[in-house]
Design a protein around this motif. Structure first.
Motif, short mmCIF file in Angstrom:
data_model
loop_
_atom_site.label_atom_id
_atom_site.label_comp_id
_atom_site.label_asym_id
_atom_site.label_seq_id
_atom_site.Cartn_x
_atom_site.Cartn_y
_atom_site.Cartn_z
N THR A 294 0.84 -1.21 0.00
CA THR A 294 0.00 0.00 0.00
C THR A 294 0.86 1.25 0.00
N GLU A 295 1.90 1.25 0.81
CA GLU A 295 2.81 2.39 0.88
C GLU A 295 3.57 2.58 -0.44
N LYS A 296 3.98 1.47 -1.04
CA LYS A 296 4.67 1.55 -2.33
C LYS A 296 3.74 2.10 -3.41
N GLU A 297 2.50 1.61 -3.42
CA GLU A 297 1.54 2.09 -4.41
C GLU A 297 1.31 3.59 -4.26
N ALA A 298 1.26 4.08 -3.03
CA ALA A 298 1.08 5.51 -2.79
C ALA A 298 2.22 6.31 -3.41
N VAL A 299 3.45 5.84 -3.24
CA VAL A 299 4.61 6.54 -3.80
C VAL A 299 4.56 6.53 -5.32
N ILE A 300 4.24 5.39 -5.90
CA ILE A 300 4.19 5.28 -7.36
C ILE A 300 3.12 6.20 -7.94
N ILE A 301 1.93 6.19 -7.34
CA ILE A 301 0.84 7.04 -7.82
C ILE A 301 1.22 8.52 -7.71
N LEU A 302 1.79 8.91 -6.58
CA LEU A 302 2.19 10.31 -6.42
C LEU A 302 3.28 10.68 -7.43
N ASN A 303 4.20 9.77 -7.67
CA ASN A 303 5.25 10.05 -8.65
C ASN A 303 4.68 10.16 -10.07
N LEU A 304 3.71 9.34 -10.41
CA LEU A 304 3.07 9.46 -11.72
C LEU A 304 2.40 10.82 -11.87
N ALA A 305 1.76 11.28 -10.79
CA ALA A 305 1.10 12.59 -10.82
C ALA A 305 2.12 13.71 -10.99
N ARG A 306 3.26 13.58 -10.34
CA ARG A 306 4.30 14.60 -10.43
C ARG A 306 5.01 14.57 -11.79
N LEU A 307 5.31 13.40 -12.27
CA LEU A 307 6.07 13.25 -13.51
C LEU A 307 5.26 13.56 -14.76
N TYR A 308 3.98 13.13 -14.75
CA TYR A 308 3.15 13.22 -15.95
C TYR A 308 1.78 13.83 -15.60
N PRO A 309 1.74 15.09 -15.16
CA PRO A 309 0.49 15.66 -14.66
C PRO A 309 -0.67 15.64 -15.65
N LYS A 310 -0.44 16.04 -16.88
CA LYS A 310 -1.53 16.08 -17.87
C LYS A 310 -2.04 14.67 -18.18
N LYS A 311 -1.13 13.73 -18.35
CA LYS A 311 -1.53 12.35 -18.63
C LYS A 311 -2.23 11.72 -17.42
N PHE A 312 -1.78 12.09 -16.23
CA PHE A 312 -2.40 11.58 -15.00
C PHE A 312 -3.87 11.98 -14.93
N VAL A 313 -4.18 13.20 -15.35
CA VAL A 313 -5.57 13.66 -15.37
C VAL A 313 -6.42 12.71 -16.19
N GLN A 314 -5.94 12.36 -17.37
CA GLN A 314 -6.71 11.52 -18.27
C GLN A 314 -6.79 10.07 -17.82
N ILE A 315 -5.69 9.56 -17.29
CA ILE A 315 -5.64 8.13 -16.96
C ILE A 315 -6.20 7.82 -15.57
N GLU A 316 -5.86 8.62 -14.58
CA GLU A 316 -6.20 8.28 -13.20
C GLU A 316 -7.29 9.17 -12.57
#
Length: 202
Positions: free
Chosen positions: A49-71
């Motif tokens: 759960t903790e790892k998933e939180a880091v990955i999701i937050l990193n995806l939001a930081r790295l790819y903000p526009k794509k994150f909007v569409q995907i997640e």
């Protein structure tokens, strides 16, 4: 040739297996994007759960526009609490923010920050406490985000980024602070909310 093909498929299989635990992450991300966001690979002091939180937050930081569409765009709430975000002003404001923001660096996990986060998560959970005031856990000069009642890494990060009914948007601002580069995460059971998560950023 057969040996090379076997190695390729084996590596691909192992890669897929490494993400099966993170069931909330969309399969629309590329392997390159996931690898860049996955700074927690082979980190033994974080649970799934903790790892998933880091990955999701990193995806939001790295790819903000794509994150909007995907997640984000179809995320209206959780199984536990229902679609309480369907018409949320805060969700709409997050979409606007992420569509305009520049990409940020991925956060790297830190073991000492994680110890600090886990300490306060356990302390808060046993007390049924909400907030940032500590009793026994040492207070460090970290930006701190606390989540309550969320059971998956994705739900935790979505709660913090959307910041529903939090006018200051303090959690969102902390998660998207470009000067912060390291992260500690602690998830624990909570007397009132069943679960809580403390995230430390520095």
């Amino acid at each position: 040739m057969k040996n090379k093909n076997f190695k390729f498929y084996l590596m691909f299989f192992l890669f897929i297996c490494s993400y099966l635990s993170y069931s909330q992450i969309s399969n629309s991300w590329s392997q390159i994007e996931l690898n860049k966001a996955n700074t927690v690979n082979n980190i033994s002091y974080l649970n799934d759960t903790e790892k998933e939180a880091v990955i999701i937050l990193n995806l939001a930081r790295l790819y903000p526009k794509k994150f909007v569409q995907i997640e984000l765009i179809d995320f209206n709430g959780t199984k536990k609490y229902g679609e309480y975000l369907k018409d949320s002003y805060y969700k709409k404001s997050l979409i606007r923010t992420m569509n305009k923001m520049k990409p940020l660096s991925a956060l790297v996990p830190d073991s000492l920050m994680t110890i600090n986060a886990k300490c306060f998560a356990v302390e808060s959970g046993k007390r049924g406490y909400e907030g940032h005031k500590r009793i026994n856990c040492e207070k460090k000069n970290f930006a701190e985000c606390c989540s309550y009642g969320m059971e998956t890494g994705k739900d935790i990060i979505m709660q913090l980024l959307i910041d529903h009914n939090v006018p200051s948007l303090g959690h969102r601002k902390g998660c998207f602070d470009e000067t912060l580069t390291t992260i500690g995460v602690g998830v624990a059971s909570h007397k009132k909310w069943d679960t809580c998560c403390v995230i430390e950023l520095y």
